[in-house]
Design an enzyme around this catalytic site. Structure first.
Site, PDB file in Angstrom:
ATOM      1  CB  SER A   1      15.880  22.035  36.220  1.00 31.57           C
ATOM      2  OG  SER A   1      14.877  21.065  36.024  1.00 31.57           O
TER       3      SER A   1
ATOM      4  CB  CYS B   1      13.790  24.870  43.898  1.00 31.23           C
ATOM      5  SG  CYS B   1      12.252  24.022  43.561  1.00 31.23           S
TER       6      CYS B   1
ATOM      7  CG  HIS C   1      11.787  28.520  46.077  1.00 32.05           C
ATOM      8  ND1 HIS C   1      12.287  29.195  44.984  1.00 32.05           N
ATOM      9  CD2 HIS C   1      11.138  27.442  45.592  1.00 32.05           C
ATOM     10  CE1 HIS C   1      11.961  28.550  43.880  1.00 32.05           C
ATOM     11  NE2 HIS C   1      11.259  27.481  44.216  1.00 32.05           N
TER      12      HIS C   1
ATOM     13  CD  GLU D   1      14.479  31.637  46.381  1.00 31.65           C
ATOM     14  OE1 GLU D   1      14.856  30.799  47.219  1.00 31.65           O
ATOM     15  OE2 GLU D   1      13.847  31.336  45.357  1.00 31.65           O
TER      16      GLU D   1
HETATM   17  N1  GLN Z   1       9.927  21.795  38.969  1.00 35.40           N
HETATM   18  C1  GLN Z   1      11.017  22.675  38.663  1.00 35.40           C
HETATM   19  C2  GLN Z   1      12.060  21.960  37.822  1.00 35.40           C
HETATM   20  O1  GLN Z   1      11.902  20.839  37.513  1.00 35.40           O
HETATM   21  C3  GLN Z   1      11.660  23.228  39.906  1.00 35.40           C
HETATM   22  C4  GLN Z   1      10.686  24.116  40.624  1.00 35.40           C
HETATM   23  C5  GLN Z   1      11.292  25.277  41.307  1.00 35.40           C
HETATM   24  O2  GLN Z   1      12.466  25.606  41.137  1.00 35.40           O
HETATM   25  N2  GLN Z   1      10.473  25.952  42.052  1.00 35.40           N
HETATM   26  O3  GLN Z   1      13.036  22.553  37.475  1.00 35.40           O
END
Ligand code: GLN
Length: 200
Positions: free
Chosen positions: A57, A87, A180, A182
């Site tokens: 992110s 996620c 996830h 997907e």
């Molecule tokens: N830990 C990731 C984040 O902070 C997210 C992990 C993921 O999308 N698999 O964006």
């Protein structure tokens, strides 16, 4: 006389700046949805809904700025463009993010508090079968450094929980998953998202 235009379903854009976007495109293609990558502002033209994929992110937040997508996307999402955030995509949709970087910014679309990487080291990544409201058989969910939902606002619907913690929640046209969906061949959550667009 011109031939009648073909009957088309909704066009779903998949934010493709970084992360697990290609698997979302595959799942959507598998259910015959017109899915398109969104890397630049012009890719938003004609899009009826959006997937914000997993990934990182903090990196996505930065790339939203450098790509010029942040403002047009904010406008569309603010106007109610349906979105499915998974996620990292959940983090980008959340109203409150704990353990985020100070320079990461999301879209504030759903009233939840999430903690980045909130499952801790031992549960960094795990898989589990979830009971999902609206599905008649469990959904196998893959969690990878997942955000942990620590608060759900009034009016936010909890669609699935794991160990008493919400992992799939929805408010109106914004649906977010800590896992996830997907990454397996099971397309049922993508189907639910698309059904909401077509009213089926
Ligand atoms: N830990 C990731 C984040 O902070 C997210 C992990 C993921 O999308 N698999 O964006």
């Amino acid at each position: 006389m011109n031939p009648a235009p073909p009957v088309t379903g909704p066009v779903v854009g998949v934010l493709a700046l970084q992360g697990a976007f290609s698997d979302h495109l595959e799942r959507l293609a598998a259910i015959d949805v017109d899915a398109r990558i969104v890397k630049r502002p012009e890719h938003l033209d004609g899009v009826d809904a959006l997937v914000l994929p997993g990934g990182e992110s903090t990196t996505m937040s930065m790339l939203l700025d450098t790509s010029g997508l942040r403002d047009p996307l904010s406008d569309l999402l603010g106007d109610g463009l349906p979105v499915f955030g998974t996620c990292a995509g959940m983090i980008l949709c959340a109203s409150d993010v704990l353990d985020g970087r100070p320079d990461q910014h999301g879209f504030d679309l759903i009233d939840i508090t999430v903690r980045r990487n909130g499952y801790g080291r031992q549960l960094d990544s795990f898989e589990t079968d979830l009971d999902v409201a609206g599905l008649d058989a469990p959904f196998h969910a893959v969690f990878i450094r997942a955000p942990r939902v620590e608060r759900v606002g009034a009016g936010v619907e909890i669609v699935a929980e794991h160990d008493g913690i919400p992992v799939l929640v929805r408010d109106g046209t914004c649906t977010v998953a800590a896992f996830h969906p997907e990454l397996t061949n099971d397309t049922r959550l993508h189907e639910l998202f698309v059904a909401q667009l077509t009213g089926n």
